[in-house]
Design a protein around this motif. Sequence first.
Motif, PDB file in Angstrom:
ATOM      1  N   MET A 200       0.824  -1.183   0.000  1.00  0.00           N
ATOM      2  CA  MET A 200       0.000   0.000   0.000  1.00  0.00           C
ATOM      3  C   MET A 200       0.877   1.259   0.000  1.00  0.00           C
ATOM      4  SD  MET A 200      -3.278   0.429   0.071  1.00  0.00           S
ATOM      5  CE  MET A 200      -4.609   1.372   0.709  1.00  0.00           C
ATOM      6  N   GLY A 201       1.970   1.241   0.738  1.00  0.00           N
ATOM      7  CA  GLY A 201       2.831   2.413   0.818  1.00  0.00           C
ATOM      8  C   GLY A 201       3.440   2.787  -0.511  1.00  0.00           C
ATOM      9  N   GLY A 202       3.837   1.774  -1.297  1.00  0.00           N
ATOM     10  CA  GLY A 202       4.427   2.045  -2.602  1.00  0.00           C
ATOM     11  C   GLY A 202       3.433   2.701  -3.545  1.00  0.00           C
ATOM     12  N   LEU A 203       2.194   2.270  -3.480  1.00  0.00           N
ATOM     13  CA  LEU A 203       1.159   2.827  -4.354  1.00  0.00           C
ATOM     14  C   LEU A 203       0.910   4.297  -4.022  1.00  0.00           C
ATOM     15  CD1 LEU A 203      -0.952   2.475  -6.553  1.00  0.00           C
ATOM     16  CD2 LEU A 203      -2.537   1.666  -4.816  1.00  0.00           C
ATOM     17  N   THR A 204       0.799   4.619  -2.751  1.00  0.00           N
ATOM     18  CA  THR A 204       0.544   6.013  -2.385  1.00  0.00           C
ATOM     19  C   THR A 204       1.749   6.893  -2.667  1.00  0.00           C
ATOM     20  OG1 THR A 204       1.173   5.575  -0.089  1.00  0.00           O
ATOM     21  CG2 THR A 204      -1.161   5.431  -0.622  1.00  0.00           C
ATOM     22  N   THR A 205       2.968   6.343  -2.482  1.00  0.00           N
ATOM     23  CA  THR A 205       4.176   7.105  -2.782  1.00  0.00           C
ATOM     24  C   THR A 205       4.253   7.403  -4.272  1.00  0.00           C
ATOM     25  OG1 THR A 205       5.321   6.088  -0.930  1.00  0.00           O
ATOM     26  CG2 THR A 205       6.693   7.096  -2.609  1.00  0.00           C
ATOM     27  N   PHE A 206       3.979   6.392  -5.107  1.00  0.00           N
ATOM     28  CA  PHE A 206       4.026   6.605  -6.549  1.00  0.00           C
ATOM     29  C   PHE A 206       2.923   7.560  -6.991  1.00  0.00           C
ATOM     30  CE2 PHE A 206       3.183   5.531 -11.003  1.00  0.00           C
ATOM     31  CZ  PHE A 206       4.441   5.761 -11.526  1.00  0.00           C
ATOM     32  N   SER A 207       1.759   7.470  -6.366  1.00  0.00           N
ATOM     33  CA  SER A 207       0.662   8.383  -6.707  1.00  0.00           C
ATOM     34  C   SER A 207       1.039   9.820  -6.362  1.00  0.00           C
ATOM     35  CB  SER A 207      -0.606   7.997  -5.952  1.00  0.00           C
ATOM     36  OG  SER A 207      -1.042   6.729  -6.341  1.00  0.00           O
ATOM     37  N   SER A 208       1.667  10.014  -5.220  1.00  0.00           N
ATOM     38  CA  SER A 208       2.103  11.359  -4.824  1.00  0.00           C
ATOM     39  C   SER A 208       3.149  11.886  -5.787  1.00  0.00           C
ATOM     40  CB  SER A 208       2.687  11.341  -3.405  1.00  0.00           C
ATOM     41  OG  SER A 208       1.713  10.959  -2.485  1.00  0.00           O
ATOM     42  N   PHE A 209       4.104  11.032  -6.142  1.00  0.00           N
ATOM     43  CA  PHE A 209       5.144  11.410  -7.102  1.00  0.00           C
ATOM     44  C   PHE A 209       4.519  11.807  -8.439  1.00  0.00           C
ATOM     45  CE2 PHE A 209       7.617   9.597 -10.688  1.00  0.00           C
ATOM     46  CZ  PHE A 209       8.618  10.540 -10.745  1.00  0.00           C
ATOM     47  N   SER A 210       3.609  10.988  -8.920  1.00  0.00           N
ATOM     48  CA  SER A 210       2.950  11.283 -10.203  1.00  0.00           C
ATOM     49  C   SER A 210       2.172  12.587 -10.143  1.00  0.00           C
ATOM     50  CB  SER A 210       1.992  10.147 -10.581  1.00  0.00           C
ATOM     51  OG  SER A 210       2.694   8.947 -10.731  1.00  0.00           O
ATOM     52  N   ALA A 211       1.469  12.810  -9.041  1.00  0.00           N
ATOM     53  CA  ALA A 211       0.687  14.041  -8.894  1.00  0.00           C
ATOM     54  C   ALA A 211       1.602  15.269  -8.854  1.00  0.00           C
ATOM     55  CB  ALA A 211      -0.160  13.977  -7.631  1.00  0.00           C
ATOM     56  N   GLU A 212       2.728  15.155  -8.157  1.00  0.00           N
ATOM     57  CA  GLU A 212       3.666  16.287  -8.088  1.00  0.00           C
ATOM     58  C   GLU A 212       4.228  16.608  -9.467  1.00  0.00           C
ATOM     59  OE1 GLU A 212       6.720  15.417  -5.247  1.00  0.00           O
ATOM     60  OE2 GLU A 212       5.296  15.283  -3.585  1.00  0.00           O
ATOM     61  N   VAL A 213       4.642  15.574 -10.192  1.00  0.00           N
ATOM     62  CA  VAL A 213       5.193  15.784 -11.536  1.00  0.00           C
ATOM     63  C   VAL A 213       4.128  16.376 -12.459  1.00  0.00           C
ATOM     64  CG1 VAL A 213       6.115  14.638 -13.589  1.00  0.00           C
ATOM     65  CG2 VAL A 213       6.972  14.007 -11.328  1.00  0.00           C
ATOM     66  N   PHE A 214       2.927  15.830 -12.412  1.00  0.00           N
ATOM     67  CA  PHE A 214       1.855  16.335 -13.271  1.00  0.00           C
ATOM     68  C   PHE A 214       1.541  17.801 -12.950  1.00  0.00           C
ATOM     69  CE2 PHE A 214      -2.566  17.254 -14.237  1.00  0.00           C
ATOM     70  CZ  PHE A 214      -2.592  16.964 -15.589  1.00  0.00           C
ATOM     71  N   THR A 215       1.497  18.128 -11.668  1.00  0.00           N
ATOM     72  CA  THR A 215       1.212  19.504 -11.265  1.00  0.00           C
ATOM     73  C   THR A 215       2.271  20.462 -11.798  1.00  0.00           C
ATOM     74  OG1 THR A 215       0.075  18.751  -9.275  1.00  0.00           O
ATOM     75  CG2 THR A 215       0.842  21.028  -9.279  1.00  0.00           C
ATOM     76  N   LEU A 216       3.522  20.075 -11.709  1.00  0.00           N
ATOM     77  CA  LEU A 216       4.600  20.925 -12.225  1.00  0.00           C
ATOM     78  C   LEU A 216       4.479  21.109 -13.733  1.00  0.00           C
ATOM     79  CD1 LEU A 216       7.657  19.586 -10.195  1.00  0.00           C
ATOM     80  CD2 LEU A 216       6.642  21.867 -10.030  1.00  0.00           C
ATOM     81  N   ILE A 217       4.314  20.001 -14.454  1.00  0.00           N
ATOM     82  CA  ILE A 217       4.238  20.078 -15.917  1.00  0.00           C
ATOM     83  C   ILE A 217       2.983  20.818 -16.361  1.00  0.00           C
ATOM     84  CG2 ILE A 217       3.992  18.685 -18.019  1.00  0.00           C
ATOM     85  CD1 ILE A 217       5.913  16.662 -16.704  1.00  0.00           C
ATOM     86  N   ASP A 218       1.863  20.547 -15.717  1.00  0.00           N
ATOM     87  CA  ASP A 218       0.603  21.212 -16.054  1.00  0.00           C
ATOM     88  C   ASP A 218       0.677  22.709 -15.768  1.00  0.00           C
ATOM     89  OD1 ASP A 218      -2.132  21.029 -16.983  1.00  0.00           O
ATOM     90  OD2 ASP A 218      -2.746  21.378 -14.904  1.00  0.00           O
ATOM     91  N   GLY A 219       1.478  23.084 -14.790  1.00  0.00           N
ATOM     92  CA  GLY A 219       1.648  24.495 -14.456  1.00  0.00           C
ATOM     93  C   GLY A 219       2.688  25.198 -15.311  1.00  0.00           C
ATOM     94  N   GLY A 220       3.191  24.495 -16.325  1.00  0.00           N
ATOM     95  CA  GLY A 220       4.150  25.109 -17.234  1.00  0.00           C
ATOM     96  C   GLY A 220       5.596  24.977 -16.783  1.00  0.00           C
TER      97      GLY A 220
END
Length: 54
Positions: free
Chosen positions: A1-21
């Motif tokens: 479970m920890g790996g899934l939430t860690t990867f989800s957080s990582f993906s969300a952070e990367v997406f937020t940065l890229i989506d924000g330009g």
Amino acid sequence: MGGLTTFSSFSAEVFTLIDGGRILAGLGLIALHLGLTLLATAIGVYLFKMILHV
């Protein structure tokens, strides 16, 4: 479970940065995570071999 939430957080952070330009920041975050993960794995394998004298 920890790996899934860690990867989800990582993906969300990367997406937020890229989506924000902030494409370079997003790519840098990817490189940093990947590089540190590979380094930690290499250190773990090296220490395992050293301890077991393999």
